[in-house]
Write a protein that holds these residues in place. Structure first.
Motif, PDB file in Angstrom:
ATOM      1  N   ALA A 102      48.360  37.027  47.721  1.00 16.81           N
ATOM      2  CA  ALA A 102      47.217  37.533  47.004  1.00 16.81           C
ATOM      3  C   ALA A 102      47.701  38.973  46.744  1.00 16.81           C
ATOM      4  N   GLN A 103      47.066  39.472  45.745  1.00 16.46           N
ATOM      5  CA  GLN A 103      47.182  40.942  45.229  1.00 16.46           C
ATOM      6  C   GLN A 103      45.782  41.747  45.828  1.00 16.46           C
ATOM      7  N   ILE A 104      45.821  42.882  45.972  1.00 17.22           N
ATOM      8  CA  ILE A 104      44.970  43.674  46.599  1.00 17.22           C
ATOM      9  C   ILE A 104      44.288  44.861  45.328  1.00 17.22           C
ATOM     10  N   ALA A 105      43.162  44.582  45.188  1.00 22.63           N
ATOM     11  CA  ALA A 105      42.640  45.495  44.041  1.00 22.63           C
ATOM     12  C   ALA A 105      41.685  46.444  44.452  1.00 22.63           C
ATOM     13  N   ALA A 106      41.633  47.630  43.784  1.00 22.06           N
ATOM     14  CA  ALA A 106      40.934  48.532  44.061  1.00 22.06           C
ATOM     15  C   ALA A 106      40.103  48.698  42.835  1.00 22.06           C
ATOM     16  N   ALA A 157      47.587  48.481  47.504  1.00 25.88           N
ATOM     17  CA  ALA A 157      46.612  47.915  46.448  1.00 25.88           C
ATOM     18  C   ALA A 157      47.761  47.943  45.305  1.00 25.88           C
ATOM     19  N   SER A 158      47.742  46.797  44.587  1.00 27.78           N
ATOM     20  CA  SER A 158      48.545  46.928  43.183  1.00 27.78           C
ATOM     21  C   SER A 158      47.896  46.569  42.081  1.00 27.78           C
ATOM     22  N   VAL A 159      46.644  46.584  42.231  1.00 29.86           N
ATOM     23  CA  VAL A 159      45.985  46.332  40.957  1.00 29.86           C
ATOM     24  C   VAL A 159      44.632  47.411  40.720  1.00 29.86           C
ATOM     25  N   ALA A 160      44.502  48.064  39.634  1.00 33.00           N
ATOM     26  CA  ALA A 160      43.801  49.182  39.586  1.00 33.00           C
ATOM     27  C   ALA A 160      42.653  48.720  38.533  1.00 33.00           C
ATOM     28  N   ARG A 161      41.387  48.624  39.108  1.00 30.21           N
ATOM     29  CA  ARG A 161      40.218  47.970  38.109  1.00 30.21           C
ATOM     30  C   ARG A 161      39.387  49.344  38.002  1.00 30.21           C
ATOM     31  N   VAL A 162      39.470  49.966  36.585  1.00 31.73           N
ATOM     32  CA  VAL A 162      38.893  51.025  36.177  1.00 31.73           C
ATOM     33  C   VAL A 162      37.549  50.698  35.556  1.00 31.73           C
ATOM     34  N   ALA A 163      36.613  51.212  35.805  1.00 30.14           N
ATOM     35  CA  ALA A 163      35.079  50.850  35.400  1.00 30.14           C
ATOM     36  C   ALA A 163      34.322  51.878  34.950  1.00 30.14           C
ATOM     37  N   THR A 164      33.834  51.656  33.524  1.00 31.34           N
ATOM     38  CA  THR A 164      32.968  52.591  32.902  1.00 31.34           C
ATOM     39  C   THR A 164      31.696  51.811  32.389  1.00 31.34           C
ATOM     40  N   HIS A 165      30.780  52.733  32.162  1.00 29.87           N
ATOM     41  CA  HIS A 165      29.715  52.075  31.237  1.00 29.87           C
ATOM     42  C   HIS A 165      30.403  51.536  30.053  1.00 29.87           C
ATOM     43  N   CYS A 166      29.627  50.562  29.530  1.00 22.28           N
ATOM     44  CA  CYS A 166      30.292  49.764  28.268  1.00 22.28           C
ATOM     45  C   CYS A 166      30.514  50.628  26.969  1.00 22.28           C
ATOM     46  N   THR A 167      29.983  51.863  27.071  1.00 22.69           N
ATOM     47  CA  THR A 167      30.031  52.831  25.806  1.00 22.69           C
ATOM     48  C   THR A 167      30.888  54.134  25.972  1.00 22.69           C
ATOM     49  N   GLU A 168      31.607  54.056  27.298  1.00 22.14           N
ATOM     50  CA  GLU A 168      31.953  55.306  27.838  1.00 22.14           C
ATOM     51  C   GLU A 168      33.671  54.937  28.187  1.00 22.14           C
ATOM     52  N   GLY A 207      45.835  55.115  32.373  1.00 22.11           N
ATOM     53  CA  GLY A 207      47.080  55.377  32.076  1.00 22.11           C
ATOM     54  C   GLY A 207      47.817  55.678  33.282  1.00 22.11           C
ATOM     55  N   TRP A 208      47.367  56.289  34.363  1.00 25.15           N
ATOM     56  CA  TRP A 208      48.271  56.758  35.550  1.00 25.15           C
ATOM     57  C   TRP A 208      48.625  55.238  36.122  1.00 25.15           C
ATOM     58  N   ALA A 209      47.746  54.469  36.320  1.00 24.13           N
ATOM     59  CA  ALA A 209      47.961  53.062  37.015  1.00 24.13           C
ATOM     60  C   ALA A 209      48.943  52.325  36.270  1.00 24.13           C
ATOM     61  N   ARG A 213      48.921  46.969  38.100  1.00 28.52           N
ATOM     62  CA  ARG A 213      48.221  46.209  37.032  1.00 28.52           C
ATOM     63  C   ARG A 213      46.800  47.109  36.663  1.00 28.52           C
ATOM     64  N   ALA A 214      46.867  47.631  35.395  1.00 34.75           N
ATOM     65  CA  ALA A 214      45.628  48.339  35.149  1.00 34.75           C
ATOM     66  C   ALA A 214      44.752  47.472  34.319  1.00 34.75           C
ATOM     67  N   ILE A 215      43.508  47.402  34.877  1.00 35.87           N
ATOM     68  CA  ILE A 215      42.559  46.489  34.220  1.00 35.87           C
ATOM     69  C   ILE A 215      41.359  47.364  33.846  1.00 35.87           C
ATOM     70  N   GLY A 216      40.877  47.159  32.656  1.00 38.79           N
ATOM     71  CA  GLY A 216      39.407  47.978  32.388  1.00 38.79           C
ATOM     72  C   GLY A 216      38.469  47.197  32.451  1.00 38.79           C
ATOM     73  N   PHE A 217      37.233  47.712  32.974  1.00 38.17           N
ATOM     74  CA  PHE A 217      35.903  47.158  33.489  1.00 38.17           C
ATOM     75  C   PHE A 217      35.029  47.769  32.735  1.00 38.17           C
ATOM     76  N   LEU A 218      34.275  47.047  31.608  1.00 37.65           N
ATOM     77  CA  LEU A 218      33.250  47.727  30.839  1.00 37.65           C
ATOM     78  C   LEU A 218      31.910  46.944  31.499  1.00 37.65           C
ATOM     79  N   MET A 219      31.235  47.795  32.215  1.00 36.08           N
ATOM     80  CA  MET A 219      30.047  47.576  32.743  1.00 36.08           C
ATOM     81  C   MET A 219      28.666  47.585  31.819  1.00 36.08           C
ATOM     82  N   MET A 220      27.816  46.575  32.362  1.00 41.51           N
ATOM     83  CA  MET A 220      26.659  46.683  31.627  1.00 41.51           C
ATOM     84  C   MET A 220      26.904  46.199  30.080  1.00 41.51           C
ATOM     85  N   SER A 221      27.683  45.156  30.188  1.00 42.68           N
ATOM     86  CA  SER A 221      28.082  44.885  28.859  1.00 42.68           C
ATOM     87  C   SER A 221      27.165  44.284  27.925  1.00 42.68           C
ATOM     88  N   HIS A 222      25.932  43.722  28.415  1.00 44.13           N
ATOM     89  CA  HIS A 222      24.793  43.103  27.653  1.00 44.13           C
ATOM     90  C   HIS A 222      24.108  44.173  26.791  1.00 44.13           C
TER      91      HIS A 222
END
Length: 344
Positions: free
Chosen positions: A76-80, A100-111, A120-122, A128-137
């Motif tokens: 398994a990969q470790i994600a932060a 950690a080899s996975v970066a999950r970068v989270a923002t509010h869905c409009t930001e 970009g750094w990750a 592995r750079a992953i974008g996280f759009l929180m409160m997507s509803h």
């Protein structure tokens, strides 16, 4: 193929007041690794650097927990998780050094634009750079796709729809996945992170998979903020029955849920009236314990606090407003006496 990501050791931190020890993290991570889970997310509930008075003090550092998980996994990969403004590049760099080899970068869905530096750094440094759009509803699918394209342009290879409030139902989850799938490059994958406040966690994840999501989050025994996340072992079984391959071995996954995680939980993940109110009001799931404490302090009902937060459209990062809402509700229910209206 569906990639399953476990959030028990990050989102689950909210449910245990950020108290998991390195030894407990290692025990859970080893079990998840044996079961073949693709990635294991480890950090404070609000991401690396989240330990604070506002978000909740953790018993151990993110770095100690990440190192413990990385030391026991074979596959398994470790994600932060990192929330810009809470976490910093320095903390992300430390997470990478410790495994950690996975970066999950989270923002509010409009930001999404505040994630450019971190995604970009990750991407540039081999994570592995992953974008996280929180409160997507909170925004329409087309608007969400615009934000997702920003994250993609910064280097994200996966962009997640995050139902932070557990406010979606299968139709609205699928609509958002399809919008991202249609709006992103074919090589960019779509993920879905479900909460269970309306009882739709697993159903929403299945709908997301059918609509084109290839990364799905869950947690063992549903351990997570609010009523919890999509229950990972249940999701794995349901995906298999739906014809979606995951590569996960179900029985070992069930065993680590039952034999390890169940004993670590402070309380069962149930949909009581407070948790249900989170989803109904569209409020951030991690507000549950904060709202219960504020309600007790000011002598008001937690449900009323959550509905007021939903009316104000309060989002993650505004935890201080929970106290404000509870205090205002108490003042409204017990107004100060007025002065005498007689003439002098």
């Amino acid at each position: 193929m569906i990639r399953l990501v476990d959030s028990s050791l990050r989102d689950g931190m909210h449910s245990v007041r950020h108290s998991f020890s390195p030894e407990q993290v290692a025990l859970v991570a080893a079990g998840l690794d044996r079961a073949g889970v693709d990635a294991i997310e480890v950090s404070h509930g609000d991401g690396v650097g989240g330990s604070s008075i506002q978000y909740g003090k953790a018993a151990f550092s993110d770095e100690a927990l990440i190192e413990a998980a990385a030391s026991v996994v074979q596959r398994a990969q470790i994600a932060a998780l990192l929330l810009p403004g809470i976490g910093t590049l320095t903390r992300l760099q430390a997470a990478q050094r410790l495994g950690a080899s996975v970066a999950r970068v989270a923002t509010h869905c409009t930001e999404a634009d505040i994630a450019e530096q971190h995604i970009g750094w990750a991407a540039e440094h081999g994570m592995r750079a992953i974008g996280f759009l929180m409160m997507s509803h909170m925004i329409e699918p087309a608007e969400l796709a615009v934000q997702a394209r920003l994250m993609e342009s910064y280097g994200a290879s996966v962009v997640y729809i995050v139902d932070s409030a557990g406010a979606m139902v299968p139709r609205t989850a699928a609509e958002r996945v399809r919008a991202l799938r249609d709006g992103l490059d074919g090589a960019t994958e779509v993920g879905f992170h479900a909460h269970n406040n309306l009882g739709c966690g697993v159903g929403n994840a299945l709908a997301a998979a059918d609509a084109g999501a290839t990364w799905l989050d869950g947690s063992l025994r549903g351990l997570g903020a609010g009523a919890g996340n999509a229950q990972l072992e249940v999701l794995a079984a349901a995906l298999e029955r739906s014809g979606h391959a995951t590569g996960v071995e179900l029985f070992p996954l069930m065993d680590v849920a039952e034999d390890v995680v169940a004993s670590l939980m402070e309380r069962p993940q149930i949909i009581d009236r407070t948790a249900l109110s989170l989803g109904y009001a569209g409020v951030y799931s991690s507000f549950l314990l904060h709202a219960e404490r504020a309600a007790a302090k000011f002598g008001v009902e937690p449900r009323a606090v959550l509905m007021e937060l939903g009316r104000r459209r309060i989002v993650g990062g505004q935890e201080d407003m929970i106290i404000d809402a509870a205090a205002q509700l108490a003042a409204d229910s017990h107004p100060a006496p007025t002065g005498s209206s007689g003439s002098a």
